[in-house]
Design an enzyme around this catalytic site. Structure first.
Site, short mmCIF file in Angstrom:
data_model
loop_
_atom_site.label_atom_id
_atom_site.label_comp_id
_atom_site.label_asym_id
_atom_site.label_seq_id
_atom_site.Cartn_x
_atom_site.Cartn_y
_atom_site.Cartn_z
CD GLU A 51 -6.98 -4.09 1.71
OE1 GLU A 51 -6.09 -3.76 2.67
OE2 GLU A 51 -6.90 -3.75 0.77
CD GLU A 52 -5.82 -2.62 -2.13
OE1 GLU A 52 -5.29 -1.92 -1.32
OE2 GLU A 52 -5.17 -3.53 -2.67
CG ASP B 13 -4.01 -7.92 1.84
OD1 ASP B 13 -3.69 -7.99 0.48
OD2 ASP B 13 -4.44 -7.01 2.28
#
Length: 454
Positions: free
Chosen positions: A318-319, A346
């Site tokens: 995701e990052e 998140d």
């Protein structure tokens, strides 16, 4: 309360149905609030794996760990859906003021940055108080210089200050390269006053030179600003040596509570498994893994059988650009019509203060969960969370528990993102919210879409 019809005979009265519904809802809330399911999951992940940079061996260990944990808590159909990402790894990173006031500074490379020349670059600094000041600067004039972009980030419960502040991280390198700069340092995108720099992914414009970019801690950015109040010329030596590591494996980990009546219909709850490599990824986003998987564990341990399938997804990568979210969208594109509701945790571990809707129909179902939790309905819409965005764009209905992120960006993407920042009671409250919402959605008659299927 919304009637769930669990264990109710066809001849049950409305009052009987309501009583059963309230009993099941309260059972879920009590079990979650008195338990430690979510906290123990994030404690295990951050202790036994630690930091989990996308594409690295550590992220691979995290996938293995999550597969075993999902099986342990009783999820079914546990699997990894693999995909490939461009790898990137951190190296040496130093910053030194050479003149007029020689001293060390605390710096970290931004994700995706190229390296400085071996041994670093030493140059005069061109100071821009804000990213907008850089964008407004004329072409030329920065040849060979190190650009410093400052600009404070505002605190807000919903993190509204992040988008504007993040422009310098996302686009600062290309804007500076457009004007001839050799490198960039930015004030970290964060709201703390600690001497911890914040990393995070940056982007290069495809038609411009790639130059290195790094983030200074807030106190060092303040120090540099004070130097410019005294002097017209400040020189820095910057040395960052990250490297691109080629195509690397990542993947999404999936587990399910299979529905008893409509198993092909999916209620998706999620967090993301990868983290940056400076801390141990507790609030970002070990907490989201604990909240979503912990919610499923509460339902399993209570012996509750949903009509629809509740799917837990631990997204990878995701990052570095929501790559797990896009991979899930692409793999499941033909099946998205059967995804009736999706959300992601998140935003740390603090409790929610409102509920946001991205649905057309069935709003009363989510409002029932909000009422049981004592939460108001927000007026803004939502795409459900970062990794949910790609499927929300294709019509999957969404909701989100808006957590209080006033202090979230004090820790975000820093070495200070560690387990001690998580309160077990806060985790339990988040688990309760996810468990109740997933249960109600999985047993509701609505599919949360309009009559057109959008």
């Amino acid at each position: 309360m919304l009637a769930i019809m669990i264990g109710v005979t066809a001849c049950a009265t409305p009052a009987m149905q309501s009583n059963v519904s309230e009993t099941v809802e309260q059972q879920i809330l009590d079990a979650a609030r008195s338990g430690s399911q979510g906290y123990l999951i994030v404690e295990g992940l951050t202790t036994e794996v630690g930091q989990r940079l996308a594409g690295t061996e550590a992220e691979a260990r995290a996938r293995d760990w999550t597969v075993e944990k999902f099986k342990e808590i009783g999820l079914q159909n546990v699997r990894v859906e693999p995909f490939t990402i461009p790898g990137w790894e951190r190296g040496v990173e130093t910053a030194t003021i050479v003149s007029p006031y020689p001293q060390q500074m605390v710096v970290t490379a931004l994700g995706g940055s190229v390296a400085t020349p071996f041994g670093g670059v030493t140059a005069e600094i061109a100071y821009f108080p804000t990213f907008e000041d850089l964008v407004s600067a004329p072409a030329g004039g920065l040849d060979g210089k190190i650009v410093f972009i400052s600009g404070l980030m505002d605190k807000a419960p919903d993190g509204a200050g992040y988008g504007p502040a993040n422009q310098k991280r996302r686009s600062g390198a290309s804007e500076a390269a457009k004007r001839g700069a050799a490198a960039v340092v930015i004030r970290s995108v964060g709201t703390d006053s600690h001497r911890f720099p914040h990393t995070g992914q940056m982007r290069y414009a495809p038609d411009l030179p790639k130059i290195p970019i790094a983030a200074l801690s807030a106190p060092d950015a303040n120090q540099l600003e004070r130097m410019f109040e005294r002097e017209h010329s400040v020189t820095m030596a910057l040395n960052i040596q990250p490297r691109a590591s080629g195509d690397m494996p990542s993947g999404n980990v999936i587990g399910e509570i299979v529905g008893t009546e409509r198993p092909d219909e999916i209620v998706l709850i999620s967090g993301h498994l990868d983290s940056w490599d400076l801390g141990t990824g507790a609030i970002d986003d070990g907490a989201g893994i604990g909240i979503s998987a912990g919610a499923a564990q509460v339902l399993i341990e209570a012996g509750l059988k949903p009509k629809r399938t509740i799917r837990v997804v631990a997204y990878g990568a995701e990052e570095v650009g929501l790559l797990g979210g896009f991979a899930y969208r692409d793999l499941h594109k033909e099946d998205l019509i059967n995804h009736v509701l999706a959300t992601e945790s998140d935003f740390g571990s603090t409790p929610a203060y409102e509920v946001l809707l991205g649905v057309t129909e069935g709003q009363e179902v989510i409002k029932a969960a909000a009422d049981a939790l004592g939460l108001p309905m927000g007026e803004r819409g939502t795409n459900g969370g970062p990794d949910i965005g790609p499927i929300a764009a294709l019509g999957v209905p969404t909701m989100r528990f808006q957590q209080d992120g006033t202090d979230y960006f004090d820790l975000h993407h820093t070495p200070d993102d560690t387990l001690d920042k998580i309160d077990p009671d806060d985790m339990a409250e988040n688990v309760a919210a996810f468990a109740l919402m997933a249960w109600l959605a999985a047993n509701a008659e609505t599919d949360f879409r309009s009559d057109t299927g959008n």
